[in-house]
Design a protein around this motif. Structure first.
Motif, PDB file in Angstrom:
ATOM      1  N   ASP A  96       0.823  -1.206   0.000  1.00 54.30           N
ATOM      2  CA  ASP A  96       0.000   0.000   0.000  1.00 54.30           C
ATOM      3  C   ASP A  96       0.862   1.262   0.000  1.00 54.30           C
ATOM      4  O   ASP A  96       2.079   1.224   0.211  1.00 54.30           O
ATOM      5  CB  ASP A  96      -0.931   0.001   1.215  1.00 54.30           C
ATOM      6  N   PHE A  97       0.204   2.388  -0.212  1.00 54.03           N
ATOM      7  CA  PHE A  97       0.810   3.713  -0.141  1.00 54.03           C
ATOM      8  C   PHE A  97       1.380   3.900   1.265  1.00 54.03           C
ATOM      9  O   PHE A  97       0.679   3.751   2.255  1.00 54.03           O
ATOM     10  CB  PHE A  97      -0.256   4.770  -0.433  1.00 54.03           C
ATOM     11  N   GLU A  98       2.664   4.220   1.365  1.00 51.48           N
ATOM     12  CA  GLU A  98       3.320   4.300   2.668  1.00 51.48           C
ATOM     13  C   GLU A  98       2.756   5.458   3.496  1.00 51.48           C
ATOM     14  O   GLU A  98       2.653   6.581   3.013  1.00 51.48           O
ATOM     15  CB  GLU A  98       4.834   4.471   2.489  1.00 51.48           C
ATOM     16  N   GLY A  99       2.416   5.152   4.749  1.00 49.92           N
ATOM     17  CA  GLY A  99       1.852   6.167   5.634  1.00 49.92           C
ATOM     18  C   GLY A  99       0.460   6.601   5.240  1.00 49.92           C
ATOM     19  O   GLY A  99       0.042   7.719   5.558  1.00 49.92           O
ATOM     20  N   ARG A 100      -0.274   5.707   4.603  1.00 53.82           N
ATOM     21  CA  ARG A 100      -1.597   6.012   4.042  1.00 53.82           C
ATOM     22  C   ARG A 100      -2.531   6.729   5.014  1.00 53.82           C
ATOM     23  O   ARG A 100      -3.054   7.798   4.710  1.00 53.82           O
ATOM     24  CB  ARG A 100      -2.236   4.702   3.577  1.00 53.82           C
ATOM     25  N   ASN A 101      -2.734   6.134   6.179  1.00 54.29           N
ATOM     26  CA  ASN A 101      -3.731   6.675   7.111  1.00 54.29           C
ATOM     27  C   ASN A 101      -3.350   8.054   7.641  1.00 54.29           C
ATOM     28  O   ASN A 101      -4.176   8.969   7.666  1.00 54.29           O
ATOM     29  CB  ASN A 101      -3.951   5.697   8.263  1.00 54.29           C
ATOM     30  N   THR A 220       0.173   3.951  -7.070  1.00 55.77           N
ATOM     31  CA  THR A 220       1.326   3.615  -6.226  1.00 55.77           C
ATOM     32  C   THR A 220       1.323   2.137  -5.859  1.00 55.77           C
ATOM     33  O   THR A 220       2.363   1.467  -5.891  1.00 55.77           O
ATOM     34  CB  THR A 220       1.317   4.474  -4.942  1.00 55.77           C
ATOM     35  N   MET A 221       0.151   1.607  -5.520  1.00 58.29           N
ATOM     36  CA  MET A 221       0.061   0.194  -5.171  1.00 58.29           C
ATOM     37  C   MET A 221       0.470  -0.694  -6.348  1.00 58.29           C
ATOM     38  O   MET A 221       1.198  -1.682  -6.177  1.00 58.29           O
ATOM     39  CB  MET A 221      -1.355  -0.146  -4.707  1.00 58.29           C
ATOM     40  N   ALA A 222       0.034  -0.341  -7.543  1.00 58.38           N
ATOM     41  CA  ALA A 222       0.397  -1.126  -8.727  1.00 58.38           C
ATOM     42  C   ALA A 222       1.903  -1.082  -8.967  1.00 58.38           C
ATOM     43  O   ALA A 222       2.519  -2.114  -9.295  1.00 58.38           O
ATOM     44  CB  ALA A 222      -0.358  -0.611  -9.949  1.00 58.38           C
ATOM     45  N   LYS A 223       2.499   0.078  -8.782  1.00 52.34           N
ATOM     46  CA  LYS A 223       3.958   0.189  -8.942  1.00 52.34           C
ATOM     47  C   LYS A 223       4.699  -0.653  -7.915  1.00 52.34           C
ATOM     48  O   LYS A 223       5.723  -1.276  -8.222  1.00 52.34           O
ATOM     49  CB  LYS A 223       4.386   1.660  -8.821  1.00 52.34           C
ATOM     50  N   ASN A 224       4.177  -0.682  -6.696  1.00 53.06           N
ATOM     51  CA  ASN A 224       4.809  -1.496  -5.651  1.00 53.06           C
ATOM     52  C   ASN A 224       4.717  -2.980  -5.967  1.00 53.06           C
ATOM     53  O   ASN A 224       5.669  -3.737  -5.739  1.00 53.06           O
ATOM     54  CB  ASN A 224       4.161  -1.205  -4.298  1.00 53.06           C
ATOM     55  N   TYR A 247     -10.224  -3.548 -10.019  1.00 52.06           N
ATOM     56  CA  TYR A 247     -10.260  -3.078 -11.404  1.00 52.06           C
ATOM     57  C   TYR A 247      -9.101  -2.141 -11.700  1.00 52.06           C
ATOM     58  O   TYR A 247      -8.482  -2.190 -12.768  1.00 52.06           O
ATOM     59  CB  TYR A 247     -11.594  -2.374 -11.703  1.00 52.06           C
ATOM     60  N   TYR A 248      -8.800  -1.274 -10.738  1.00 51.88           N
ATOM     61  CA  TYR A 248      -7.749  -0.273 -10.946  1.00 51.88           C
ATOM     62  C   TYR A 248      -6.377  -0.929 -10.974  1.00 51.88           C
ATOM     63  O   TYR A 248      -5.541  -0.635 -11.846  1.00 51.88           O
ATOM     64  CB  TYR A 248      -7.803   0.778  -9.830  1.00 51.88           C
ATOM     65  N   LEU A 249      -6.133  -1.854 -10.032  1.00 46.52           N
ATOM     66  CA  LEU A 249      -4.849  -2.531  -9.990  1.00 46.52           C
ATOM     67  C   LEU A 249      -4.618  -3.361 -11.248  1.00 46.52           C
ATOM     68  O   LEU A 249      -3.517  -3.352 -11.818  1.00 46.52           O
ATOM     69  CB  LEU A 249      -4.765  -3.422  -8.747  1.00 46.52           C
ATOM     70  N   LEU A 250      -5.636  -4.077 -11.702  1.00 45.13           N
ATOM     71  CA  LEU A 250      -5.500  -4.870 -12.921  1.00 45.13           C
ATOM     72  C   LEU A 250      -5.196  -3.976 -14.124  1.00 45.13           C
ATOM     73  O   LEU A 250      -4.333  -4.299 -14.954  1.00 45.13           O
ATOM     74  CB  LEU A 250      -6.778  -5.667 -13.172  1.00 45.13           C
ATOM     75  N   GLU A 252      -3.774  -0.996 -14.151  1.00 46.05           N
ATOM     76  CA  GLU A 252      -2.421  -0.447 -14.043  1.00 46.05           C
ATOM     77  C   GLU A 252      -1.365  -1.525 -14.268  1.00 46.05           C
ATOM     78  O   GLU A 252      -0.348  -1.270 -14.935  1.00 46.05           O
ATOM     79  CB  GLU A 252      -2.229   0.195 -12.668  1.00 46.05           C
ATOM     80  N   LEU A 253      -1.566  -2.702 -13.722  1.00 43.94           N
ATOM     81  CA  LEU A 253      -0.583  -3.773 -13.902  1.00 43.94           C
ATOM     82  C   LEU A 253      -0.458  -4.189 -15.361  1.00 43.94           C
ATOM     83  O   LEU A 253       0.628  -4.501 -15.837  1.00 43.94           O
ATOM     84  CB  LEU A 253      -0.961  -4.982 -13.042  1.00 43.94           C
ATOM     85  N   LYS A 254      -1.570  -4.178 -16.066  1.00 50.92           N
ATOM     86  CA  LYS A 254      -1.516  -4.486 -17.495  1.00 50.92           C
ATOM     87  C   LYS A 254      -0.823  -3.374 -18.262  1.00 50.92           C
ATOM     88  O   LYS A 254      -0.085  -3.625 -19.222  1.00 50.92           O
ATOM     89  CB  LYS A 254      -2.929  -4.712 -18.029  1.00 50.92           C
ATOM     90  N   ARG A 255      -1.031  -2.141 -17.826  1.00 51.05           N
ATOM     91  CA  ARG A 255      -0.431  -0.993 -18.522  1.00 51.05           C
ATOM     92  C   ARG A 255       1.081  -0.950 -18.364  1.00 51.05           C
ATOM     93  O   ARG A 255       1.800  -0.674 -19.322  1.00 51.05           O
ATOM     94  CB  ARG A 255      -1.048   0.299 -17.997  1.00 51.05           C
ATOM     95  N   ILE A 256       1.584  -1.230 -17.164  1.00 47.71           N
ATOM     96  CA  ILE A 256       3.025  -1.070 -16.916  1.00 47.71           C
ATOM     97  C   ILE A 256       3.819  -2.348 -17.130  1.00 47.71           C
ATOM     98  O   ILE A 256       5.051  -2.336 -17.054  1.00 47.71           O
ATOM     99  CB  ILE A 256       3.284  -0.541 -15.493  1.00 47.71           C
ATOM    100  N   ASN A 257       3.148  -3.448 -17.434  1.00 43.48           N
ATOM    101  CA  ASN A 257       3.853  -4.722 -17.609  1.00 43.48           C
ATOM    102  C   ASN A 257       4.732  -4.686 -18.861  1.00 43.48           C
ATOM    103  O   ASN A 257       4.280  -4.323 -19.948  1.00 43.48           O
ATOM    104  CB  ASN A 257       2.836  -5.863 -17.734  1.00 43.48           C
ATOM    105  N   ASN A 258       5.986  -5.060 -18.680  1.00 43.01           N
ATOM    106  CA  ASN A 258       6.905  -5.140 -19.829  1.00 43.01           C
ATOM    107  C   ASN A 258       7.250  -6.587 -20.152  1.00 43.01           C
ATOM    108  O   ASN A 258       8.295  -6.879 -20.733  1.00 43.01           O
ATOM    109  CB  ASN A 258       8.187  -4.352 -19.551  1.00 43.01           C
TER     110      ASN A 258
END
Length: 268
Positions: A96-101, A220-224, A247-250, A252-258
């Motif tokens: 997750d996003f560090e220090g989220r809360n 950020t979560m997808a990048k992590n 939906y968002y993670l999928l 983003e993961l498809k977008r940044i996958n190399n």
């Protein structure tokens, strides 16, 4: 010549296979135990996949709490603990996003986000919203109800592309469409909360910040997740997240996958 072509094709096939051995399973969850979804169900899913790595929707501090506080009863950590007890070599990481809360509190997004939605609801019930605003709010509540019905079914149902589309529609309704009401009406500029630094922030500004944070957090979560997939190649990775994030993670993961990984569903 034929032998050369055959060798080339075999080499190419081997190269493609090596590029897609890492498997990522994004499992959308209901965080609290309910009759149709509880830790034993999630544990059985994990046993079926047999992941090498489990990623949790917490930051580093949250992960420490997960690993030290035996009283936690959420679906994800309970199932994860059961799995790790059976397979001790399993790695677990936060994503997750560090220090989220604290970040949300410091910026004033919390509690202005919930307060803004409650104010919209009160204006709706008092019949003070304009017709266009009524339509926006009813679309938001109707889509929320639609998702709640899906959440009463088996986990395959809230982990399908059709549900991902409803989740995306619902989150867009909250963070884009409701924002139109918040920005247009004076009530949201006249109500304030006090941030931890002592400064005031209006419901309008706080809700606007939270709307932007929805994108920042998921990206950020997808990048992590991507970084972990790169760091630990050729592994099975399970991502445990709330199903509204799926939906968002999928996407983003498809977008940044190399070519680092393939994305799979637990029920395939």
């Amino acid at each position: 010549m034929k032998a050369t072509i055959t060798s080339f094709l075999l080499l190419l096939a081997g190269f493609c296979f090596s590029q897609t051995r890492t498997e990522i399973y994004v499992i959308g969850n209901i965080h609290d135990s309910v009759p149709n979804y509880h830790p034993k169900i999630l544990f059985s899913i994990l046993e079926k996949i047999k992941p090498d790595i489990i990623l949790h929707e917490v930051d580093s501090e949250g992960m420490k709490e997960y690993e030290s506080d035996k009283s936690l009863k959420g679906n994800e950590i309970t199932a994860s603990n059961l799995y790790k007890a059976k397979f001790p070599k399993t790695l677990r990481f936060p994503f997750d996003f560090e220090g989220r809360n604290q970040y949300r509190k410091d910026k004033g997004m919390v509690p202005t986000d919930n307060l803004a939605v409650k104010l919209i609801d009160s204006l709706y019930k008092a019949k003070k919203l304009a017709p266009s605003e009524v339509k926006i709010y009813e679309n938001f509540t109707n889509t929320t109800q639609e998702l709640m019905k899906v959440a009463e079914l088996s986990p395959e149902n809230f982990n399908k592309p059709a549900t991902d589309k409803i989740s995306e529609k619902r989150q867009n309704a909250q963070y884009s469409e409701l924002l139109k009401i918040v920005e247009a009406r004076p009530e949201f500029a006249k109500r304030f909360i006090v941030k931890p630094d002592g400064q005031k922030i209006s419901y309008r500004d706080g809700f606007k910040l939270m709307s932007g944070f929805w994108d920042l957090r998921n990206q950020t979560m997808a990048k992590n997740i991507y970084k972990i997939a790169e760091t630990y190649p050729d592994k099975k990775i399970v991502v445990l997240t709330g199903f509204l994030h799926r939906y968002y993670l999928l996407k983003e993961l498809k977008r940044i996958n190399n070519g680092t990984y393939v994305i799979k569903e637990f029920y395939d």
